[in-house]
Motif scaffolding. Structure first.
Motif, PDB file in Angstrom:
ATOM      1  N   GLU A  10       1.670   6.656  -6.889  1.00 27.87           N
ATOM      2  CA  GLU A  10       0.616   7.582  -7.301  1.00 27.87           C
ATOM      3  C   GLU A  10       1.055   9.030  -7.110  1.00 27.87           C
ATOM      4  O   GLU A  10       0.822   9.881  -7.984  1.00 27.87           O
ATOM      5  CB  GLU A  10      -0.667   7.308  -6.525  1.00 27.87           C
ATOM      6  CG  GLU A  10      -1.311   5.993  -6.888  1.00 27.87           C
ATOM      7  CD  GLU A  10      -2.508   5.651  -6.040  1.00 27.87           C
ATOM      8  OE1 GLU A  10      -2.998   6.526  -5.290  1.00 27.87           O
ATOM      9  OE2 GLU A  10      -2.976   4.504  -6.113  1.00 27.87           O
ATOM     10  N   ILE A  11       1.689   9.316  -5.989  1.00 26.60           N
ATOM     11  CA  ILE A  11       2.180  10.675  -5.724  1.00 26.60           C
ATOM     12  C   ILE A  11       3.268  11.037  -6.736  1.00 26.60           C
ATOM     13  O   ILE A  11       3.317  12.159  -7.234  1.00 26.60           O
ATOM     14  CB  ILE A  11       2.667  10.805  -4.266  1.00 26.60           C
ATOM     15  CG1 ILE A  11       1.465  10.731  -3.315  1.00 26.60           C
ATOM     16  CG2 ILE A  11       3.432  12.100  -4.059  1.00 26.60           C
ATOM     17  CD1 ILE A  11       1.830  10.629  -1.853  1.00 26.60           C
ATOM     18  N   SER A  57       3.948   1.555  -1.109  1.00 28.68           N
ATOM     19  CA  SER A  57       4.620   1.706  -2.406  1.00 28.68           C
ATOM     20  C   SER A  57       3.635   2.183  -3.473  1.00 28.68           C
ATOM     21  O   SER A  57       3.979   2.978  -4.343  1.00 28.68           O
ATOM     22  CB  SER A  57       5.301   0.411  -2.826  1.00 28.68           C
ATOM     23  OG  SER A  57       4.349  -0.609  -3.002  1.00 28.68           O
ATOM     24  N   ARG A  58       2.393   1.732  -3.389  1.00 29.60           N
ATOM     25  CA  ARG A  58       1.369   2.205  -4.335  1.00 29.60           C
ATOM     26  C   ARG A  58       1.117   3.697  -4.151  1.00 29.60           C
ATOM     27  O   ARG A  58       1.011   4.445  -5.125  1.00 29.60           O
ATOM     28  CB  ARG A  58       0.081   1.415  -4.155  1.00 29.60           C
ATOM     29  CG  ARG A  58      -1.068   2.008  -4.961  1.00 29.60           C
ATOM     30  CD  ARG A  58      -1.913   0.959  -5.588  1.00 29.60           C
ATOM     31  NE  ARG A  58      -3.026   1.589  -6.272  1.00 29.60           N
ATOM     32  CZ  ARG A  58      -3.208   1.513  -7.567  1.00 29.60           C
ATOM     33  NH1 ARG A  58      -2.360   0.829  -8.296  1.00 29.60           N
ATOM     34  NH2 ARG A  58      -4.227   2.085  -8.136  1.00 29.60           N
ATOM     35  N   LEU A  59       0.985   4.151  -2.892  1.00 32.65           N
ATOM     36  CA  LEU A  59       0.776   5.576  -2.622  1.00 32.65           C
ATOM     37  C   LEU A  59       1.950   6.406  -3.125  1.00 32.65           C
ATOM     38  O   LEU A  59       1.755   7.464  -3.722  1.00 32.65           O
ATOM     39  CB  LEU A  59       0.549   5.818  -1.135  1.00 32.65           C
ATOM     40  CG  LEU A  59      -0.815   5.436  -0.593  1.00 32.65           C
ATOM     41  CD1 LEU A  59      -0.863   5.637   0.922  1.00 32.65           C
ATOM     42  CD2 LEU A  59      -1.918   6.235  -1.256  1.00 32.65           C
ATOM     43  N   LEU A  60       3.154   5.928  -2.896  1.00 31.26           N
ATOM     44  CA  LEU A  60       4.335   6.641  -3.381  1.00 31.26           C
ATOM     45  C   LEU A  60       4.348   6.718  -4.904  1.00 31.26           C
ATOM     46  O   LEU A  60       4.691   7.753  -5.482  1.00 31.26           O
ATOM     47  CB  LEU A  60       5.613   5.977  -2.869  1.00 31.26           C
ATOM     48  CG  LEU A  60       5.927   6.209  -1.399  1.00 31.26           C
ATOM     49  CD1 LEU A  60       7.142   5.394  -0.990  1.00 31.26           C
ATOM     50  CD2 LEU A  60       6.146   7.682  -1.124  1.00 31.26           C
ATOM     51  N   LEU A  95      -5.178   7.018  -9.467  1.00 25.43           N
ATOM     52  CA  LEU A  95      -4.428   8.030  -8.722  1.00 25.43           C
ATOM     53  C   LEU A  95      -5.188   8.536  -7.501  1.00 25.43           C
ATOM     54  O   LEU A  95      -4.763   9.488  -6.865  1.00 25.43           O
ATOM     55  CB  LEU A  95      -4.099   9.209  -9.643  1.00 25.43           C
ATOM     56  CG  LEU A  95      -3.266   8.858 -10.873  1.00 25.43           C
ATOM     57  CD1 LEU A  95      -3.107  10.070 -11.764  1.00 25.43           C
ATOM     58  CD2 LEU A  95      -1.917   8.317 -10.463  1.00 25.43           C
ATOM     59  N   ARG A 155       0.835  -1.205   0.000  1.00 22.07           N
ATOM     60  CA  ARG A 155       0.000   0.000   0.000  1.00 22.07           C
ATOM     61  C   ARG A 155       0.866   1.251   0.000  1.00 22.07           C
ATOM     62  O   ARG A 155       0.597   2.205  -0.736  1.00 22.07           O
ATOM     63  CB  ARG A 155      -0.931  -0.007   1.207  1.00 22.07           C
ATOM     64  CG  ARG A 155      -1.785   1.239   1.323  1.00 22.07           C
ATOM     65  CD  ARG A 155      -2.964   1.038   2.252  1.00 22.07           C
ATOM     66  NE  ARG A 155      -3.591   2.235   2.706  1.00 22.07           N
ATOM     67  CZ  ARG A 155      -4.240   3.117   1.955  1.00 22.07           C
ATOM     68  NH1 ARG A 155      -4.311   2.925   0.662  1.00 22.07           N
ATOM     69  NH2 ARG A 155      -4.803   4.188   2.470  1.00 22.07           N
ATOM     70  N   GLY A 196      -3.164   8.532  -3.936  1.00 18.17           N
ATOM     71  CA  GLY A 196      -2.134   9.564  -3.846  1.00 18.17           C
ATOM     72  C   GLY A 196      -2.724  10.959  -3.777  1.00 18.17           C
ATOM     73  O   GLY A 196      -2.260  11.811  -3.017  1.00 18.17           O
ATOM     74  N   VAL A 219      -4.036  11.553  -0.269  1.00 19.62           N
ATOM     75  CA  VAL A 219      -2.972  11.875   0.695  1.00 19.62           C
ATOM     76  C   VAL A 219      -2.553  13.338   0.548  1.00 19.62           C
ATOM     77  O   VAL A 219      -2.404  14.057   1.537  1.00 19.62           O
ATOM     78  CB  VAL A 219      -1.758  10.937   0.496  1.00 19.62           C
ATOM     79  CG1 VAL A 219      -0.554  11.422   1.271  1.00 19.62           C
ATOM     80  CG2 VAL A 219      -2.107   9.529   0.907  1.00 19.62           C
ATOM     81  N   LEU A 220      -2.367  13.787  -0.690  1.00 19.01           N
ATOM     82  CA  LEU A 220      -1.966  15.182  -0.906  1.00 19.01           C
ATOM     83  C   LEU A 220      -3.041  16.154  -0.434  1.00 19.01           C
ATOM     84  O   LEU A 220      -2.729  17.187   0.164  1.00 19.01           O
ATOM     85  CB  LEU A 220      -1.642  15.414  -2.383  1.00 19.01           C
ATOM     86  CG  LEU A 220      -0.393  14.709  -2.897  1.00 19.01           C
ATOM     87  CD1 LEU A 220      -0.241  14.935  -4.391  1.00 19.01           C
ATOM     88  CD2 LEU A 220       0.842  15.171  -2.160  1.00 19.01           C
TER      89      LEU A 220
END
Length: 125
Positions: free
Chosen positions: A11-12, A6-9, A57, A4, A60, A63-64
């Motif tokens: 997407e960001i 690594s996926r968020l990273l 996306l 999870r 990500g 999160v932003l």
């Protein structure tokens, strides 16, 4: 958990890449638009033509958006340097901020309303 993260990273990183490409385009072409706006326009075009699904996306972007205040703290702290300006012209600045916020909210509401009507017409066919 690692998957999870690594996926968020990823997407960001993709979102940052669109921002960077938009900045590069703005610099190369001399367009009077911020790179972020150009990058978002590119992303919107790819969403519209189906090349990228928005769900890819979503994490990500979430999160932003959740940490958006961190992006505005430097701007808010710089206001401390302009105390006299805010005391003399603060009401004008507040008026512009309020009017622009209302206009953005109105434009967003109208765009969403139009898109809902458009979608319902096309889904009924």
């Amino acid at each position: 958990m690692l998957r999870r993260a690594s996926r968020l990273l990823f997407e960001i990183a993709v979102l940052i890449a669109f921002w960077w490409v938009g900045g590069w385009i703005a610099t190369r072409t001399g367009l009077p638009l911020p790179g972020g706006v150009i990058g978002l326009a590119l992303l919107l075009v790819l969403f519209a033509c189906g090349a990228i699904r928005p769900a890819l996306l979503q994490g990500g972007a979430g999160v932003l958006l959740a940490e958006m205040l961190l992006f505005f703290i430097p701007a808010l702290m710089s206001l401390l340097d302009y105390g006299p300006l805010l005391r003399s012209e603060g009401w004008k600045i507040l008026l512009v901020i309020t009017a622009s916020t209302v206009l953005v909210m109105l434009a967003t509401a109208l765009a969403v309303e139009w898109m809902c009507h458009w979608r319902s017409r096309h889904e009924s066919r």
